[in-house]
Each structure stands twice: as C-alpha cells, then as structure tokens.
Design an enzyme around this catalytic site. Structure first.
Site, PDB file in Angstrom:
ATOM      1  N   GLU A 181       1.015  -2.035  12.989  1.00 42.09           N
ATOM      2  CA  GLU A 181       1.065  -3.500  13.008  1.00 42.09           C
ATOM      3  C   GLU A 181       1.434  -4.052  14.382  1.00 42.09           C
ATOM      4  O   GLU A 181       1.574  -5.267  14.536  1.00 42.09           O
ATOM      5  CB  GLU A 181       2.044  -3.994  11.945  1.00 42.09           C
ATOM      6  CG  GLU A 181       1.564  -3.695  10.534  1.00 42.09           C
ATOM      7  CD  GLU A 181       2.557  -4.086   9.463  1.00 42.09           C
ATOM      8  OE1 GLU A 181       3.746  -4.280   9.783  1.00 42.09           O
ATOM      9  OE2 GLU A 181       2.151  -4.177   8.287  1.00 42.09           O
ATOM     10  N   LYS A 239       3.492   1.461  16.197  1.00 48.50           N
ATOM     11  CA  LYS A 239       4.587   1.310  15.231  1.00 48.50           C
ATOM     12  C   LYS A 239       4.644   2.486  14.258  1.00 48.50           C
ATOM     13  O   LYS A 239       5.714   2.989  13.933  1.00 48.50           O
ATOM     14  CB  LYS A 239       4.387   0.006  14.443  1.00 48.50           C
ATOM     15  CG  LYS A 239       5.451  -0.263  13.407  1.00 48.50           C
ATOM     16  CD  LYS A 239       5.163  -1.554  12.646  1.00 48.50           C
ATOM     17  CE  LYS A 239       6.246  -1.826  11.611  1.00 48.50           C
ATOM     18  NZ  LYS A 239       5.912  -2.952  10.740  1.00 48.50           N
ATOM     19  N   GLN A 240       3.488   2.897  13.774  1.00 47.61           N
ATOM     20  CA  GLN A 240       3.473   3.953  12.753  1.00 47.61           C
ATOM     21  C   GLN A 240       2.134   4.666  12.779  1.00 47.61           C
ATOM     22  O   GLN A 240       1.174   4.161  13.358  1.00 47.61           O
ATOM     23  CB  GLN A 240       3.722   3.348  11.383  1.00 47.61           C
ATOM     24  CG  GLN A 240       2.615   2.430  10.896  1.00 47.61           C
ATOM     25  CD  GLN A 240       3.079   1.508   9.791  1.00 47.61           C
ATOM     26  OE1 GLN A 240       3.544   0.409  10.055  1.00 47.61           O
ATOM     27  NE2 GLN A 240       2.948   1.946   8.542  1.00 47.61           N
ATOM     28  N   TRP A 253       0.838  -1.213   0.000  1.00 43.80           N
ATOM     29  CA  TRP A 253       0.000   0.000   0.000  1.00 43.80           C
ATOM     30  C   TRP A 253       0.865   1.252   0.000  1.00 43.80           C
ATOM     31  O   TRP A 253       0.403   2.348  -0.299  1.00 43.80           O
ATOM     32  CB  TRP A 253      -0.950   0.017   1.210  1.00 43.80           C
ATOM     33  CG  TRP A 253      -0.277   0.291   2.542  1.00 43.80           C
ATOM     34  CD1 TRP A 253       0.730  -0.419   3.096  1.00 43.80           C
ATOM     35  CD2 TRP A 253      -0.580   1.362   3.451  1.00 43.80           C
ATOM     36  NE1 TRP A 253       1.087   0.125   4.318  1.00 43.80           N
ATOM     37  CE2 TRP A 253       0.293   1.220   4.563  1.00 43.80           C
ATOM     38  CE3 TRP A 253      -1.489   2.413   3.450  1.00 43.80           C
ATOM     39  CZ2 TRP A 253       0.275   2.098   5.653  1.00 43.80           C
ATOM     40  CZ3 TRP A 253      -1.506   3.285   4.538  1.00 43.80           C
ATOM     41  CH2 TRP A 253      -0.625   3.118   5.627  1.00 43.80           C
ATOM     42  N   ASP A 254       2.142   1.079   0.271  1.00 48.46           N
ATOM     43  CA  ASP A 254       3.096   2.187   0.257  1.00 48.46           C
ATOM     44  C   ASP A 254       2.984   2.985  -1.045  1.00 48.46           C
ATOM     45  O   ASP A 254       3.143   4.202  -1.069  1.00 48.46           O
ATOM     46  CB  ASP A 254       4.546   1.680   0.338  1.00 48.46           C
ATOM     47  CG  ASP A 254       4.807   0.737   1.492  1.00 48.46           C
ATOM     48  OD1 ASP A 254       3.848   0.109   1.968  1.00 48.46           O
ATOM     49  OD2 ASP A 254       5.968   0.610   1.906  1.00 48.46           O
TER      50      ASP A 254
HETATM   51  C1  BGC Z   1       4.926  -1.382   7.496  1.00 49.78           C
HETATM   52  C2  BGC Z   1       3.860  -1.450   6.412  1.00 49.78           C
HETATM   53  C3  BGC Z   1       4.536  -1.339   5.064  1.00 49.78           C
HETATM   54  C4  BGC Z   1       5.648  -2.361   4.899  1.00 49.78           C
HETATM   55  C5  BGC Z   1       6.430  -2.180   3.632  1.00 49.78           C
HETATM   56  C6  BGC Z   1       5.965  -2.467   7.248  1.00 49.78           C
HETATM   57  O1  BGC Z   1       6.966  -2.390   8.216  1.00 49.78           O
HETATM   58  O2  BGC Z   1       4.361  -1.567   8.759  1.00 49.78           O
HETATM   59  O3  BGC Z   1       2.935  -0.402   6.581  1.00 49.78           O
HETATM   60  O4  BGC Z   1       3.587  -1.503   4.057  1.00 49.78           O
HETATM   61  O5  BGC Z   1       6.551  -2.250   5.981  1.00 49.78           O
HETATM   62  O6  BGC Z   1       7.052  -0.922   3.599  1.00 49.78           O
END
Ligand code: BGC
Length: 769
Positions: free
Chosen positions: A488, A600-601, A357-358
């Site tokens: 996550e 985490k984000q 989804w990035d």
């Molecule tokens: C992130 C995801 C991301 C993926 C690839 C993961 O660590 O939590 O949001 O899509 O990395 O960049």
C-alpha cells in the site's frame, strides 16, 4: 517495548505491575470464544490509562463516513466494531476507599493468561492510602462450551484489618467507542430488570437495531459458606447493579462468583432476548464455576490436540506460536457462517472488526489444517452469501454482466473503506477470494463446493477481471491501470505484477472449474451455466485474455517488476534507513513514502509464494533476493510470507529472524501499536511460517508435500495437520521427520519427495536428504 512479559511455554505472564504498558496488556491478555470476547480490563475498574473493550461478534455500527473530499462511489459508512456491555464490572469500596490499582500502592501483582486452559487470572496485593492492605485473586473466562456465558471468581482477603466493604456487581451499556467518527455513543437502552442477586438489561444499537441482552447472577462466599445477601438494586439509563455490604475479617477468604450472559438478536428473537439472557446466567450459576471451568478447559484440551505446535530448544518461539494459535481459535470457531475474522479480533476497535482479504490469504490455510473442515468451509460460505453485494458493488463502479468486486473491508458484504486508492484500486483482494476456493478444494478434495456456490463466486470474480483489463495497442497485451497492489506504499500504479498475475489465474481457473464440473455432473453444470448466463465462449474468452495479460519483468535483474516504473526508483536497501525513522509510516510524509522504493509488505513475493509451484527455484531466489532488502514489513502480514520463502530457499537465519518477528509481533510489540489490539489475522501467517516454512508444507497440484528443515535454534518441531479427514502429527528433527496418522481417513502425501500412504495408527519416518 521493553520486554516485560515472562517467557513461558504455555502462559503469558506479567510479573509485577506495569502501568506504563496497561493498554498493551489489556490487548495481549484478551480472551474470547468466537462469539464474544474482551480486553483484559480489570473487573474493579481502573483509573489509569485503559481502553475498555467487550465485543460481540457480528455486532457493528455503520458510522457515517468522514472524508475531506467526497468521491462518487465512496461507501456511506465505515463499520465500527462496537464496544458493548461491560459485564465484568465490579465496583468495590472498602471503608470509603475505592479499590483501584491506580489509586493505591501495588505491593505485589501477577497476571497470567493460561493458554492451555483459556483462563485469565490476576493476583495482587495492595495498600490503600489509609494503610489497609488486601489481597485479590481474580479468575475469569468466556466459555467455549456455552458461548453466551462468561464467569468470574473474584477472591478477596483483608490482610491487616477487619472492615466493611461495599460490593457492586453491575452490567453497563453506557460505554464509549474510541473509534467513532462523530464521538457518538452507539447504544440505547430498551429495558432493564433488577432483583435480588440478579439483574438484566437489553439495549439496541442506533441505526441497525442490533439488540443485546446481558444478565448476571452472583454469589458471595466467606470461607466455604455461601452467604445470604440482601442487596439494594441500582438502576440508571443503560446500567443495572446490585449493591451489598459485607464484613471482611482479617485473614478470612471471601469470594464473589459472577456469572454473566450476553445474547444477541443475531441469534434470538428480540422479544425473547432478556428472558434468554436471564436463563443463560441462571443456568451458569446452577452449574457453578468449577463445572463451567471444567467444560471450558476440556474444550481447549481437545482444541490443542488438533492444533498444537511444539518447538524444542526455543521457549520464546514456543510461547509465540502458541499465543498465535490460541488467539486465532478464540477469535473464530467456524460455528456461524455469518461471522468472520476481524484483523483485531476481540482485542481492540481498530480496523472496525471487519473482514479483509486477510481471511482468505492468511487465515484460511490455518483453519484448513487445524480445525474440522466445516470451519474453513464456513469462511467460503460467508463470501458466497455476500456475492449479491459484491455484484452490486462492481455495478456501482460501472462493471456489468454479473461482475463481482468484493469489498476491501466489510461487515455485511458492502464496502466500507473510503480511501479511493484502497476502495477502488486495491482490487487484488478479489484474487485471494478465488484462490481460497482453490485452496479449500485441493486441501479437502471437496470439489462439490463448486456446485454449492464456489462456481458462482468464481464466475463473478472472473467477469470482473475480464472487464478490468484493457488492451494496449503499444504493448499488444491486456493491461491493468490504476491499481494498488498489496504494497500500500504505492498507489494508482499500472500493471502491478501480482494483481495481473492473480487476475489471469482467476480467469483460467474459473474456466477450468466449469470443465471439471461438467465432467462430474453435466446436467447440474448446464443448469448452473444457464442460471449464470455462462457459455463455453465466455470461458474461451477468459482463457484468451488470461494468455495475453501483460506481466512486467525486469531483464537486468531477472525478476518480476512490482509494477511499471518500479525499477526507475532510487533503489536503496531498507537497512540504510535511520532506525529512529522506522516505522516510516509513523515518521515520514505520505508523499515521501509513495516516492520511495520501500515496500510495506510482500507484493511480488506474495505472488511467488501463492503460485510457488509455477516458478523454479532460481526464480524464487532472484525475486526474494531482490525484493526482501526493500521491504520494511510495516504490515504484520508481511514477514511471514518472506519467512516461508526464506525457509524454502534454505536461508534459515533469515527465515528465523523473520519468523520471530511475526511470532512475537504482539508479545514484543514490534510495530509499537499493540495497545490498539492484537494482529489476529497475521497470527495465521505465523502459523504458516512454521508449517509451510520450516515444516516445508507445500502443494504440487493436489499433492501435499512436506520438506521440513529446522533452523539451528530448534532441536525439534512437532505440528498437527488435519488433511482430508485425517489428523496427522509431524515430528521433525534435524536429520529426519516422522509422520504419524493419529485418526481418521487413510491419506497419501509426499515426505521429502517419497510417497507415503498412511492410515490410522501408522507412522513413517524418513531421513532428511
Ligand atoms: C495491510 C492490508 C491488510 C490490512 C488489515 C493493512 O495494513 O496493508 O493488506 O488487509 O492492514 O490487516
């Protein structure tokens, strides 16, 4: 990481050899051209720590899934980006001693990535155990103009001796993937050819039968004279080479030019591959190194005209942003709608080179603003082409009626991630794919894309969300259980605010798009509706469901609740964490992470950022102030979103701190993993934090607004913006901003709230209120 790279506005420089960071440098100094790319491995090979990596876009291997406990619905494979032919290879032996920086005394070493020109160079002197000293000066690039070609100029000078050298330029498919589930090798040879001063080889991948052909030509020059060579040929399985001997005269300049090509069956008929590769290498040699280099650097010059960002007063921030822009343009050029942007680009194997989804949430805004319109459009077309697979994917999980669930990780539209909490639950990705269509249309005003596939994608996504909610009698609202939000570090949660919000938005927006299309072309919309079996009633049901979606809120703090139960956690700010235990994902058990409050984000804040215009300033501020302290930013995608919000809220110190963390994430290796590859997709987030954060670019409906504000550390900021057929330059100073219309269509935008009408050659300046 100890800061071993020099700060320079246009170059990344390693001065003095740092074998302890060998793999970090291999990633940082990577080069690519959208079609192929590679880590900064040494041409002559290296006996120390190294991850050899040459990658070709779109070429992957479906490695059989490896899990402890199989769950129905898991994908059969995890796509792996393939380490492919090593075309840079050049073995050198001088009087029985192999040239290897790991086996000699390095007297001097300098490596440089010239981002302005897209050129990697290395210059070093070393002393062999015998005492012989030589100097090497190597330059290479992968051509932006001829995307199947790479060229190397490898200069050598004997410093204190005259002696014989054996030179072996080669092409090698006998490579390994570090990221392989069963330690397999993935390439099989099909055919090889060798001749005098040339060689070519064709190999195929197991299972999917991708075929790649690579060919080389080379020349040996002494001083300014090209030498006639009588090389021997060397062949073995998956390997072709030439070998020849030359005399290195003390003090004399010698130079090997190697021209190589890599052609893929994605672009050529397999039967024509070897000939085509051979022809490409031969054409490259005929053109010569200087011509190839000039074409390539001209391309970069034009690219920088469209996308450069200048930051005055802060060389380290300047280097950081250019590094990010450079890496993004060399990863994806938008020439081919079958390609996408792997989180590591051409710089490492991790994350399989696959699409996440990035792309939509982070990369699309970058390409929309810095490249021709078709580049961003091709990212949308990529998903449209995979809609059938997304519908199959949803059907596999029990959804009906054309509901589409796009994969979390994919190469060809099939899901290949196999952790249930991600594969089945991290479904917010569908929202980002829909939002990207909205973003593209508001940026370009190209609503015709809705008829060209956009509406079909939106319908599949809206249908998925409609079915994914269920009605809660107790709450008298539609709820969504068992999801993982962008954070996550929480799985299987109920009513993740972000996911529910974006899902409701998707249903409404898709219904709106049907109305809009009907207004624009009733006949075409009718045909499309009937093909999709869509009726007005379905649109009304979407709207009704969207209006009754449950969105958790916390009255006490006046914020959106990340998910039900978040407020019951032990809420401890991240600054109280022991620095030695960070990142927590490398030190804590997963159980401890899941129970903690650490985020985490960006999660709630991801939504506040995306739907910014729907929330007032106080809502922004309360949510930012509440969630930022618990966020550990252990995804590279995180600090940029927080930086943008902080800048918009006028928290400039915080914004600057977060910005530096994103801009120099890889150069300074904040997450202690750069050796595995660069964080390409989050680099687009860095661009966002400059342009959307400090540059204040944001949207109100389809009106573009700029409200720039600089951090104290910067005396000026200048960025380029492609917008509705115009190329603009925005020059921000602490007290005023000027927008110049460089070329293209006339456009309107708002600067500090004042409407500007700009046409080619015009400029407007406004004092910061
Ligand atoms: C992130 C995801 C991301 C993926 C690839 C993961 O660590 O939590 O949001 O899509 O990395 O960049």
């Amino acid at each position: 990481m100890e800061h071993y790279l020099k700060t320079d506005e246009w170059r990344i420089i390693e001065s003095g050899f740092h074998p302890e960071f060998a793999e970090c440098s291999e990633a940082i100094f990577s080069i690519g051209n959208g079609r192929m790319g590679q880590r900064a491995n040494f041409e002559e090979g290296y006996g120390g720590q190294s991850l050899q990596g040459s990658y070709v876009a779109g070429v992957y291997y479906p490695d059989k899934t490896r899990v402890g406990w199989w769950k129905n619905g898991y994908p059969e494979y995890f796509a792996k980006v393939l380490n492919s032919v090593n075309w840079i290879g050049l073995d050198i032996e001088i009087e029985g001693e192999r040239l290897d920086l790991n086996a000699a005394e390095v007297l001097q070493f300098e490596r440089e990535l010239d981002m302005k020109r897209g050129v990697l160079s290395r210059q070093f002197q070393l002393r062999f155990p015998s005492g012989k000293e030589i100097e090497v000066s190597a330059v290479r690039f992968v051509s932006m103009r001829r995307d199947e070609v790479g060229a190397i100029r490898y200069g050598m000078r004997a410093l204190n001796f005259t002696g014989q050298a054996r030179i072996i330029p080669f092409l090698d498919f006998d490579v390994v993937n570090q990221d392989s589930n069963y330690d397999e090798k993935f390439w099989e040879e099909v055919e090889r050819r060798t001749g005098s001063q040339k060689a070519a080889i064709l190999a195929r991948t197991k299972k999917l039968d991708f075929q790649l052909a690579s060919a080389m030509r080379y020349e040996w020059w002494t001083g300014d004279k090209i030498q006639t060579l009588y090389p021997e040929t060397i062949e073995r399985d998956k390997y072709v080479a030439n070998s020849f001997e030359v005399t290195l005269e003390e003090g004399q300049d010698n130079c090997l030019y190697k021209y190589a090509s890599v052609c893929s069956s994605m672009n050529h008929a397999p039967s024509a591959l070897l000939d085509t590769a051979d022809e490409r290498a031969s054409e490259a040699r005929r053109a010569g190194f200087d011509v190839l280099l000039q074409e390539h650097t001209d391309h970069w010059a034009a690219q920088w005209e469209m996308s450069d960002i200048r930051i005055k007063g802060d060389a380290s921030a300047q280097q950081g942003i250019r590094f990010n822009i450079f890496q993004l343009h060399q990863t994806y050029t938008g020439e081919d709608e079958r390609l996408n942007i792997g989180p590591k680009g051409f710089t490492g194997e991790k994350y399989g080179g696959s699409t996440y989804w990035d792309t939509e949430a982070y990369c699309l805004p970058f390409y929309l603003s810095t490249a021709p319109q078709k580049v961003a459009k091709n990212l949308l077309v990529y998903r449209y082409d995979q809609l059938g697979k997304a519908i199959e994917n949803a059907a596999k999980l029990g959804f009906e009626n054309g509901a589409a669930l796009y994969p979390m990780v994919t190469m060809n539209g099939e899901e290949c991630h196999n952790e249930w909490e991600i594969t089945f639950e991290e479904i917010h990705r569908n929202g980002a794919i829909a939002f990207a269509i909205y973003d593209y249309i508001r940026h370009t005003l190209d609503a015709s894309y809705l008829f060209e596939g956009g509406l079909e994608v939106l319908t599949g996504i809206a249908r998925f969300w409609f079915q994914r909610f269920h009605y809660s009698q107790r709450k008298r609202a539609f709820v969504m259980h068992g999801v993982t939000g962008p954070n996550e570090y929480e799985n299987n949660i109920n009513n993740n605010w972000y996911t529910n919000y974006i899902a409701a938005w998707c249903m409404r927006y898709t219904a709106d798009c049907f109305d809009r299309c009907k207004q624009e072309d009733a006949k075409r919309t009718e045909a499309l509706s009937s093909r999709l079996d869509w009726s007005k009633e379905e649109g009304m049901q979407w709207r009704d469901r969207a209006d009754r979606v449950y969105l958790p809120q916390d009255q006490e703090h006046g914020v959106f609740e990340q998910h039900e139960g978040f407020m019951d956690k032990e809420l401890v700010p991240a600054e109280r964490l022991d620095p030695d235990e960070r990142p927590i994902n490398q030190h804590w058990s997963w159980d401890r992470i899941l129970r903690s409050c650490f985020i985490k984000q960006a999660d709630v804040l991801q939504g506040v950022y995306l739907f910014s215009e729907e929330f007032d300033r106080e809502t922004h501020e309360r949510n930012f102030d509440f969630y930022e302290p618990f966020t550990v930013h252990e995804s590279s995608l995180s600090p940029c979103v927080h930086a943008i919000l902080a800048a918009r809220l006028g928290k400039m110190d915080k914004a600057y701190e977060l910005y530096l963390r994103t801009a120099r994430l890889d150069l300074d290796d904040y997450n202690k993993e750069v050796a595995e590859g660069l964080h390409i997709t989050s680099m687009a987030g860095t661009w966002m934090s400059v342009v959307q954060g400090f540059g204040g670019m944001h949207w109100v409906g389809s009106d573009l607004h700029l409200d720039p504000a600089l951090p104290d550390q910067w005396t000026a900021l200048e960025f380029h913006l492609r917008f509705r057929g115009a190329l603009l330059r925005v020059q921000v100073e602490p007290t005023r901003t000027e927008v110049l219309h460089l070329s293209g269509e006339a456009v309107e935008l708002k600067l500090y709230g004042t409407k500007l009408k700009l046409s080619e050659g015009s400029a407007e300046q406004i004092e910061r209120p």
